[in-house]
Design a protein around this motif. Structure first.
Motif, PDB file in Angstrom:
ATOM      1  N   VAL A 472      42.459   7.497 -18.257  1.00  0.00           N
ATOM      2  CA  VAL A 472      43.689   8.178 -18.677  1.00  0.00           C
ATOM      3  C   VAL A 472      44.837   7.173 -18.713  1.00  0.00           C
ATOM      4  O   VAL A 472      45.624   7.132 -19.666  1.00  0.00           O
ATOM      5  N   LEU A 473      44.918   6.325 -17.680  1.00  0.00           N
ATOM      6  CA  LEU A 473      45.997   5.323 -17.649  1.00  0.00           C
ATOM      7  C   LEU A 473      45.884   4.357 -18.827  1.00  0.00           C
ATOM      8  O   LEU A 473      46.868   4.053 -19.510  1.00  0.00           O
ATOM      9  N   MET A 474      44.670   3.878 -19.075  1.00  0.00           N
ATOM     10  CA  MET A 474      44.486   2.918 -20.165  1.00  0.00           C
ATOM     11  C   MET A 474      44.822   3.582 -21.502  1.00  0.00           C
ATOM     12  O   MET A 474      45.469   2.971 -22.358  1.00  0.00           O
ATOM     13  N   THR A 475      44.386   4.829 -21.666  1.00  0.00           N
ATOM     14  CA  THR A 475      44.664   5.513 -22.926  1.00  0.00           C
ATOM     15  C   THR A 475      46.169   5.722 -23.096  1.00  0.00           C
ATOM     16  O   THR A 475      46.700   5.589 -24.208  1.00  0.00           O
ATOM     17  N   THR A 476      46.868   6.020 -21.996  1.00  0.00           N
ATOM     18  CA  THR A 476      48.330   6.133 -22.079  1.00  0.00           C
ATOM     19  C   THR A 476      48.913   4.825 -22.610  1.00  0.00           C
ATOM     20  O   THR A 476      49.775   4.818 -23.495  1.00  0.00           O
ATOM     21  N   GLY A 477      48.438   3.726 -22.062  1.00  0.00           N
ATOM     22  CA  GLY A 477      48.888   2.424 -22.544  1.00  0.00           C
ATOM     23  C   GLY A 477      48.593   2.252 -24.027  1.00  0.00           C
ATOM     24  O   GLY A 477      49.440   1.768 -24.790  1.00  0.00           O
ATOM     25  N   HIS A 478      47.410   2.693 -24.447  1.00  0.00           N
ATOM     26  CA  HIS A 478      47.042   2.534 -25.863  1.00  0.00           C
ATOM     27  C   HIS A 478      47.917   3.384 -26.767  1.00  0.00           C
ATOM     28  O   HIS A 478      48.258   2.970 -27.878  1.00  0.00           O
ATOM     29  N   VAL A 479      48.275   4.574 -26.286  1.00  0.00           N
ATOM     30  CA  VAL A 479      49.149   5.428 -27.101  1.00  0.00           C
ATOM     31  C   VAL A 479      50.519   4.764 -27.244  1.00  0.00           C
ATOM     32  O   VAL A 479      51.093   4.720 -28.339  1.00  0.00           O
ATOM     33  N   ALA A 480      51.024   4.204 -26.142  1.00  0.00           N
ATOM     34  CA  ALA A 480      52.310   3.492 -26.214  1.00  0.00           C
ATOM     35  C   ALA A 480      52.201   2.342 -27.211  1.00  0.00           C
ATOM     36  O   ALA A 480      53.100   2.127 -28.044  1.00  0.00           O
ATOM     37  N   PHE A 481      51.075   1.633 -27.149  1.00  0.00           N
ATOM     38  CA  PHE A 481      50.888   0.517 -28.070  1.00  0.00           C
ATOM     39  C   PHE A 481      50.822   1.002 -29.520  1.00  0.00           C
ATOM     40  O   PHE A 481      51.431   0.412 -30.416  1.00  0.00           O
ATOM     41  N   ALA A 482      50.084   2.099 -29.737  1.00  0.00           N
ATOM     42  CA  ALA A 482      49.951   2.609 -31.105  1.00  0.00           C
ATOM     43  C   ALA A 482      51.315   3.043 -31.633  1.00  0.00           C
ATOM     44  O   ALA A 482      51.625   2.839 -32.821  1.00  0.00           O
TER      45      ALA A 482
END
Lengths: 524, 205
Positions: A472-482
């Motif tokens: 979940v944390l990594m995906t949050t980071g990926h959403v911020a990146f996207a």
């Protein structure tokens, strides 16, 4: 004049932060005469070179960003299913055994490889100081590549996957990937040939290796395992020769090429030692190649094969050690800059993870340790330390550097970059600690025949939850990146005239401009 | 310095050396293995899978079973595979001579299946377990393979193949759960997984 100094004066990555000075000219080829370089002309030339890579590189990056999100969702699904098997368990296409390979293949062939190809293309043009060849064909290659990945992923979810780890795409996909890759290889080779700089920089060696190795690995494994399969036992050897080398001889060289270029570039100082980089490259080329069969310790393959691979795995300490020393001494005295530069922060995180994952990998191949960790979640943590913590974080760093130069738009928000970094770095830390520790317990319990198997399954549940939390944390980071990526492509947000930094820009400028206190004084 | 040619040759040689070692030599050494004669019989081991089991192998592959189940027994003294009762002997190259692709696996989230046919011969057990692993193995995290089963209205007589489910897993009355052809094939494959035949190259401890 020592070689270190020569490297300093002729390296394309010698001090040249944006608008800097050291860029050569076509007329410099082969000549060792040092000419004064006109910074204006150099900057204009660099701009033209970057410009030639703009459309193809951004096309590859956009596909990569899309698959990063898709792969994250698949990862979360797979992770949750391992501790809560009832979660979305009705449909065949969402069963764990399909979602997991779909995750792996979207991440490797959808995110990691195209992003790596984008970085290779940009670096090739930059380091050759030549405009990128065949930009239109490259865009077509990117489209073909992404269509192939989409088709393959749907195929896996439909149950057409091969169940051969790392090459699960159904047999109709590989020819498309090979076609697209040939165009990339052609462009890289011809652009390299056009180079306006005689010196071959260390990043170019790694790119050269990656471009040569990957198509061979991929076509050989597809031929011998899918199209004209060999018998079972030698297949296992080919399988792990390939899967290990996708990381070792494809993603790793791209990651190292990027690190070798960007650390010096951001710091404005040359790589510490030219000789160390030679040793690092050749020992990697030799030993990584041979290491794959350590995945088969105790398996039905010849003992000599496994032993040779264990030896090669231990020998990997040489390239890893030299690269670590080289990068460390390039960084030394400048670690404070990690507070400011998003590029450097991600890149250095990646570089340190490379050392960590490789040292871990070497010792993991030893029979005594492998007896415990083989077949457990420990291996999964190790794989993510390589592909994620090292490679993916390095690619994030590269994107932070390259994108604004192509889109001519600075990153919209330092806060989102921070969310991206801490989400991914924190997530990765939890991921690794949880599954490594859990994996050791799992392996130890499995080697004790008195412990019933189902007790081990139950014992793993909390560790598997920790992975979902990490996801979940990594995906949050990926959403911020996207979000950052999209804003950058579409020129959204406030126009900025200076790079987006994570802390006070004046302080950063002061740090970059002043050499560290211990910096050598010229020998008299 | 211009080392383009050196780099090219070096990169090719290092690659070729490992290809020779990890791809070509194993092929030469193990690619032409023959079945072994079984002592005191005219039979040979191993045999290629029969039709239904071969189809079942496809279902095993399509379901991605390999991601949680290995099919290899490590030798005695290395891990506890034999002590756990997963097999009487280590598996060797000959066991896999007909496997295309190999399904040795690398993860044991679930137990090893190299000899599941010998360890668990009952097709009833397999069907219940595949329909919902929690029926036979409480606490298991294996996915349910309900999609390989059909819920049918009972018209006339109950199907011979219908699952005999415990009370809490039963469908509403008037319905029955029957395996699809794929489920039947998969179970035939699992029952065929048996590498217990003694081989002289793999000592039985």
């Amino acid at each position: 004049m020592s070689d270190t100094r020569r490297e300093k004066s002729s390296s394309p990555a010698s001090p040249a932060p944006r608008g800097g000075k050291a860029i050569g000219r076509a007329s410099d080829r082969g000549g060792s005469v040092e000419r004064p370089i006109d910074p204006e002309r150099a900057a204009r030339r660099r701009f033209r070179v970057d410009e030639s890579t703009r459309v193809p590189v951004l096309t590859f990056f956009t596909g990569g960003a899309f698959w990063l999100l898709a792969g994250s969702i698949l990862a979360l699904l797979a992770s949750i299913k391992l501790h809560t098997p009832e979660f979305l368990d009705g449909a065949s296409w969402l069963t764990f055994g399909r979602v997991r390979p779909a995750h792996l293949n979207t991440m490797i062939y959808g995110w990691a490889s195209p992003t790596g190809i984008g970085v290779i293309l940009w670096l090739t043009a930059r380091l050759a100081k030549a405009e990128l060849r065949f930009p239109r064909l490259l865009v077509a290659a990117a489209v073909v590549w992404n269509v192939a990945v989409l088709w393959g992923t749907i195929g896996i979810l439909r149950g057409e996957g091969t169940s051969i780890e790392w090459i699960e795409f159904p047999p109709y996909v590989p020819p498309l990937l090979v076609l697209a890759f040939s165009i990339v290889a052609l462009s890289v080779a011809t652009t390299f040939h056009d180079r306006g700089e005689a010196h071959v920089y260390v990043s170019q060696w790694y790119i050269f290796g990656a471009i040569f190795w990957f198509p061979w690995l991929y076509t050989v494994v597809e031929l011998l395992m899918v199209y004209r399969p060999m018998a079972g036992s030698p297949q296992a050897s080919v399988n792990w020769w390939f899967a290990h080398n996708v990381l070792g001889l494809w993603l790793t060289p791209i990651g190292l090429a990027t690190i070798y270029y960007l650390i010096p570039k951001v710091l404005g100082r040359p790589v510490h030692s030219y000789y160390l980089s030679i040793v690092g490259f050749w020992s990697l080329a030799l030993f990584y190649n041979w290491a794959g069969a350590h995945h088969l310790i105790g398996g039905p393959v010849p003992a000599w094969l496994v032993t040779v691979s264990i030896v090669a795995s231990m020998m990997m300490l040489i390239p890893v050690g030299t690269v670590a020393i080289n990068h460390h001494f390039t960084m030394v005295g400048r670690f404070a800059i990690l507070k400011y530069s998003p590029t450097l922060r991600f890149i250095v995180f990646g570089a340190m993870s490379y050392t960590a994952v490789s040292v871990q990998g070497s010792f993991q191949s030893l029979r005594d340790w492998n007896e415990v960790t083989h077949f457990t979640h420990y291996t999964i943590a190790h794989a993510h330390l390589g592909v994620y913590s090292f490679f993916t974080m390095t690619m994030f760093g590269a994107l932070y550097y390259i994108m604004p130069r192509l889109t001519r738009w600075e990153w919209a928000s330092a806060r989102l970059i921070r969310v991206h970094f801490w989400g991914t770095a924190g997530g990765m830390a939890i991921y690794w600690i949880g599954l490594t520790w859990g994996g050791v317990l799992q392996g130890a319990a499995m080697n004790d025949p008195k412990v019933p198997f189902l007790d081990i399954v139950k014992m793993m549940i909390p560790y598997l939850w920790s992975r979902s939390l990490a996801g979940v944390l990594m995906t949050t980071g990926h959403v911020a990146f996207a979000a950052l990526f999209t804003m950058n492509m579409l020129h959204l947000g406030k126009r900025r005239y200076e790079p987006t930094l994570l802390d006070d820009p004046r302080e950063y400028a002061r740090l970059i401009a002043s050499p560290p206190a211990w910096e050598e004084t010229p020998a008299s | 310095m211009n080392h383009a040619a050196t780099i090219f040759v070096g990169v090719m040689l290092t690659f070729a050396s490992a290809w020779l070692g990890l791809v070509f030599l194993p092929y030469v050494q193990l690619g032409n293995i023959e079945p072994a004669a079984i002592e005191g019989s005219t039979d040979a081991y191993p045999k290629p899978l029969g039709g239904l089991a071969a189809r079942g192998r496809g279902v095993y592959i399509a379901g991605g079973c390999v991601y949680c189940h290995t099919q290899q027994i490590r030798p005695e003294g290395f891990g506890a595979d034999i002590e756990r009762g997963w097999g009487p002997r280590r598996t060797v190259a000959r066991d896999y001579m007909y496997d295309r692709p190999h399904l040795m696996g690398t993860n044991r989230t679930g137990p090893d299946l190299a000899n599941i046919g010998a360890r668990q011969p009952s097709s009833k057990w397999h069907h219940l377990h595949l329909y919902n692993p929690r029926i036979t193995s409480p606490g298991s995290v294996m996915p349910s393979f309900r999609y390989l089963y059909e819920k049918r209205k009972i018209t006339g007589e109950r199907s011979r193949l219908a699952l005999e489910l415990p009370e809490e897993w039963k469908p509403e009355s008037g319905y029955e759960i029957v395996p699809t052809d794929e489920a039947l094939a998969l179970v035939a494959y699992l029952q065929a997984l048996d590498h217990t035949t003694p081989l002289k190259e793999a000592e039985t401890p």
